[in-house]
Write a protein that holds these residues in place. Structure first.
Motif, mmCIF file in Angstrom:
data_model
loop_
_atom_site.group_PDB
_atom_site.id
_atom_site.type_symbol
_atom_site.label_atom_id
_atom_site.label_comp_id
_atom_site.label_asym_id
_atom_site.label_seq_id
_atom_site.Cartn_x
_atom_site.Cartn_y
_atom_site.Cartn_z
ATOM 1 N N GLN A 293 0.820 -1.206 0.000
ATOM 2 C CA GLN A 293 0.000 0.000 0.000
ATOM 3 C C GLN A 293 0.856 1.259 0.000
ATOM 4 O O GLN A 293 0.546 2.238 -0.687
ATOM 5 C CB GLN A 293 -0.940 -0.019 1.205
ATOM 6 N N LYS A 294 1.949 1.230 0.749
ATOM 7 C CA LYS A 294 2.825 2.397 0.845
ATOM 8 C C LYS A 294 3.426 2.761 -0.495
ATOM 9 O O LYS A 294 3.549 3.950 -0.839
ATOM 10 C CB LYS A 294 3.933 2.120 1.872
ATOM 11 N N TYR A 295 3.791 1.762 -1.284
ATOM 12 C CA TYR A 295 4.447 2.027 -2.564
ATOM 13 C C TYR A 295 3.487 1.930 -3.751
ATOM 14 O O TYR A 295 3.918 1.795 -4.895
ATOM 15 C CB TYR A 295 5.632 1.068 -2.750
ATOM 16 N N GLY A 296 2.193 2.003 -3.479
ATOM 17 C CA GLY A 296 1.194 2.082 -4.535
ATOM 18 C C GLY A 296 1.078 0.859 -5.406
ATOM 19 O O GLY A 296 0.729 0.970 -6.589
ATOM 20 N N SER A 297 1.350 -0.321 -4.839
ATOM 21 C CA SER A 297 1.324 -1.554 -5.634
ATOM 22 C C SER A 297 0.132 -2.443 -5.316
ATOM 23 O O SER A 297 -0.017 -3.500 -5.926
ATOM 24 C CB SER A 297 2.622 -2.346 -5.412
ATOM 25 N N MET A 298 -0.701 -2.016 -4.381
ATOM 26 C CA MET A 298 -1.835 -2.859 -3.999
ATOM 27 C C MET A 298 -2.907 -2.857 -5.073
ATOM 28 O O MET A 298 -3.664 -3.836 -5.212
ATOM 29 C CB MET A 298 -2.413 -2.362 -2.671
ATOM 30 N N GLU A 299 -2.991 -1.796 -5.870
ATOM 31 C CA GLU A 299 -4.038 -1.687 -6.890
ATOM 32 C C GLU A 299 -3.933 -2.758 -7.961
ATOM 33 O O GLU A 299 -4.934 -3.141 -8.562
ATOM 34 C CB GLU A 299 -4.017 -0.300 -7.541
ATOM 35 N N HIS A 300 -2.720 -3.229 -8.242
ATOM 36 C CA HIS A 300 -2.532 -4.254 -9.272
ATOM 37 C C HIS A 300 -2.201 -5.607 -8.653
ATOM 38 O O HIS A 300 -1.675 -6.491 -9.333
ATOM 39 C CB HIS A 300 -1.435 -3.838 -10.259
ATOM 40 N N SER A 301 -2.524 -5.778 -7.373
ATOM 41 C CA SER A 301 -2.125 -7.003 -6.665
ATOM 42 C C SER A 301 -3.309 -7.645 -5.951
ATOM 43 O O SER A 301 -4.302 -6.989 -5.638
ATOM 44 C CB SER A 301 -1.023 -6.702 -5.644
#
Length: 520
Positions: free
Chosen positions: A218-226
């Motif tokens: 979430q911190k590095y903005g990768s949850m949207e594609h995971s």
């Protein structure tokens, strides 16, 4: 899009309809049932159900679910998928005539789910439109094509020396606390703008560890594609066992739609232990280290589902990064050997390098990528061959130099060059590099541009080159990013530009020049 119900939802509807029909007309209803003989430790022994099939979903009268596994003449061994405390001996068991399925689709992106696809992030239920069986056959040989597209991890050591292609299976192994999960996380974070769907499957880990992974994504903005699938150590062992297969089914949905998927199994050591526990409780014959005889098969049938499909089938890919834990650096142990023989290469993390603060602690000598080189970008090929040779020679010479105080000039130069290569390959977690930044650093170190710098200046020089490559050299930067080969003139131009930048930022002091002239 038409909404499709899961096997579990259909079973609920069937039982509700039966109860309503019985209340309206309490006549005879033919239904195959069994009875629980005993329950405990994640399994149940059931009597009855003469026509039940293996891997069939069964339902207990309390509402809990199970998966049939052992079909013995006198009893059936059932793997429990819910809390065993809700089930009692003597309870009725019913057939569903369905296999276990999990939800798939875009609605899962950005969510945390359990092994059955149920939301566990407190954001409400997930509406699904399709379901895939947990156990699916691997694509046939004729459905596959060779790996030809790189999966950039943003880690210099991997992208340059151990490249991973989309559709490859690359094992990550090492002792406990050597940075295995960190490499997997960096690989997921680096896919942020690449269009690659990422699935992180946590097996047998503590909830606190899984929560830290979710927080980092979430911190590095990768949850949207995971998608994060959590089968922590606190859930029934049956859910830990089916977790990687369920996660793979979710990934196969996207692969069959023509998309690229990266799936991380963290880790298969706990998966193997979960299966061993179930097998021993179900009284299956034990083999080496008490593992059942088909322990190789359960991982082979899982990892064979990772591939690159031909264009007629969508052209999607499923790349697997299974993680395994070794004990006392023993990569020849039973489970690590199995996984090494199944996968297309391995990345070995050395505890000794970790203790020396060489991070990521990748032992290049014990690591290999068997198919990734064919998918590596052309810009890497002009530097990686010489780089790997120089680094391998350095590791041998450094070990030899500890036993000898007299070294010739060439040997000293090779050792000094190798130490600078090692400094360039050091990389902090979450500090992934773009392809053109990596090429700039690799060109600088292979051309000897760092040789005149002090060892402690190398990290600062790397930052200077990264900034220069991001702001200048646009034609070369674009060509590298597009995967095109640099011409000899462009290579010379890049080398000269980097040399001038380093001279401007790290000038040689006059006193040093006088000393060098005096030495001559």
């Amino acid at each position: 899009m038409k909404y499709q119900k899961s096997a579990i939802a259909i079973v609920d509807d069937v039982f509700e309809a039966i109860n309503e029909a019985w209340q309206e007309d309490p006549g005879l209803i033919v239904r195959e049932t069994g009875r629980v003989l005993s329950v405990g430790e994640g399994i149940a022994r059931v009597d009855g159900l003469p026509n039940v099939l293996t891997d069939e979903l069964v339902r207990f009268s309390s509402g809990s679910l199970g998966l049939t596994y052992n079909l013995d003449p006198k009893e059936i061994g059932v793997i429990l998928l819910d809390d065993e405390h809700t089930i009692e001996a003597g309870e009725e068991v019913f057939r569903t005539e369905r296999v276990l399925e999990v939800p798939v689709g875009d609605s899962l992106l950005g969510r945390v789910v359990d092994s059955l696809g149920r939301a566990s992030d407190g954001k409400g239920n997930i509406r699904h439109f399709d379901y895939y069986p947990v156990e699916r056959p691997a694509p046939t040989i004729m459905s596959r094509i060779s790996v030809d597209t790189p999966l950039q991890t943003g880690i210099v050591t991997i992208d340059a020396l151990l490249p991973i292609g989309r559709g490859q299976r690359e094992l990550i192994l090492g002792d406990r606390q050597t940075g295995k999960t960190a490499i997997a996380l960096d690989s997921i974070i680096n896919q942020k703008d690449s269009g690659v769907i990422c699935i992180y499957c946590a097996i047998g880990k503590q909830r606190a560890e899984v929560n830290r992974v979710i927080a980092d994504l979430q911190k590095y903005g990768s949850m949207e594609h995971s998608i994060v699938m959590s089968a922590s150590s606190s859930v029934p062992v049956g859910l830990q066992y089916i977790a990687p297969y369920a996660a793979t089914s979710m990934g196969e949905y996207f692969m069959e739609k023509g998309r690229d998927v990266l799936i991380v199994y963290d880790d298969l050591t706990w998966h193997a232990r979960a299966y061993r526990e179930l097998a021993l409780l179900l009284r299956r014959p034990p083999g080496r280290e008490a593992y059942p005889g088909d322990i190789f098969h359960i991982h082979a049938r899982l990892l064979e589902r990772s591939t690159h499909l031909k264009k007629e089938l969508g052209g999607g890919s499923l790349t697997a990064l299974p993680i395994i834990e070794t004990q006392a650096q023993d990569i020849s142990a039973f489970i690590p050997t199995n996984l090494i023989s199944i996968t297309d290469g391995q990345i070995y993390l050395s505890p000794s390098l970790f203790r020396k603060d060489v991070l990521p602690a990748i032992d290049v000598g014990k690591s290999v990528s068997r198919v990734g080189g064919a998918a590596q970008l052309p810009a890497y090929r002009m530097v990686t061959g010489e780089l790997r040779l120089a680094y391998s020679q350095f590791e041998e010479l450094e070990a030899f130099s500890r036993f000898s105080s007299r070294l010739d000039e060439d040997t000293r130069e090779q050792i000094q060059r190798g130490r600078r290569i090692r400094e360039v390959l050091k990389q902090d977690q979450f500090n992934t590099l773009e392809v053109f930044e990596q090429i700039g650093l690799l060109v600088a170190v292979t051309e000897g541009l760092f040789d005149r710098l002090e060892l402690q200046q190398v990290s600062s020089a790397c930052e200077v080159i990264r900034e220069y490559m991001s702001q200048e050299m646009e034609p070369i930067r674009i060509k590298i990013s597009e995967g095109k080969q640099l011409s000899e003139d462009e290579q010379r131009e890049l080398t000269e530009s980097l040399k001038n930048v380093l001279q401007q930022n790290f000038p040689i002091e006059k006193s040093e020049e006088v000393t060098e002239d005096a030495d001559r």
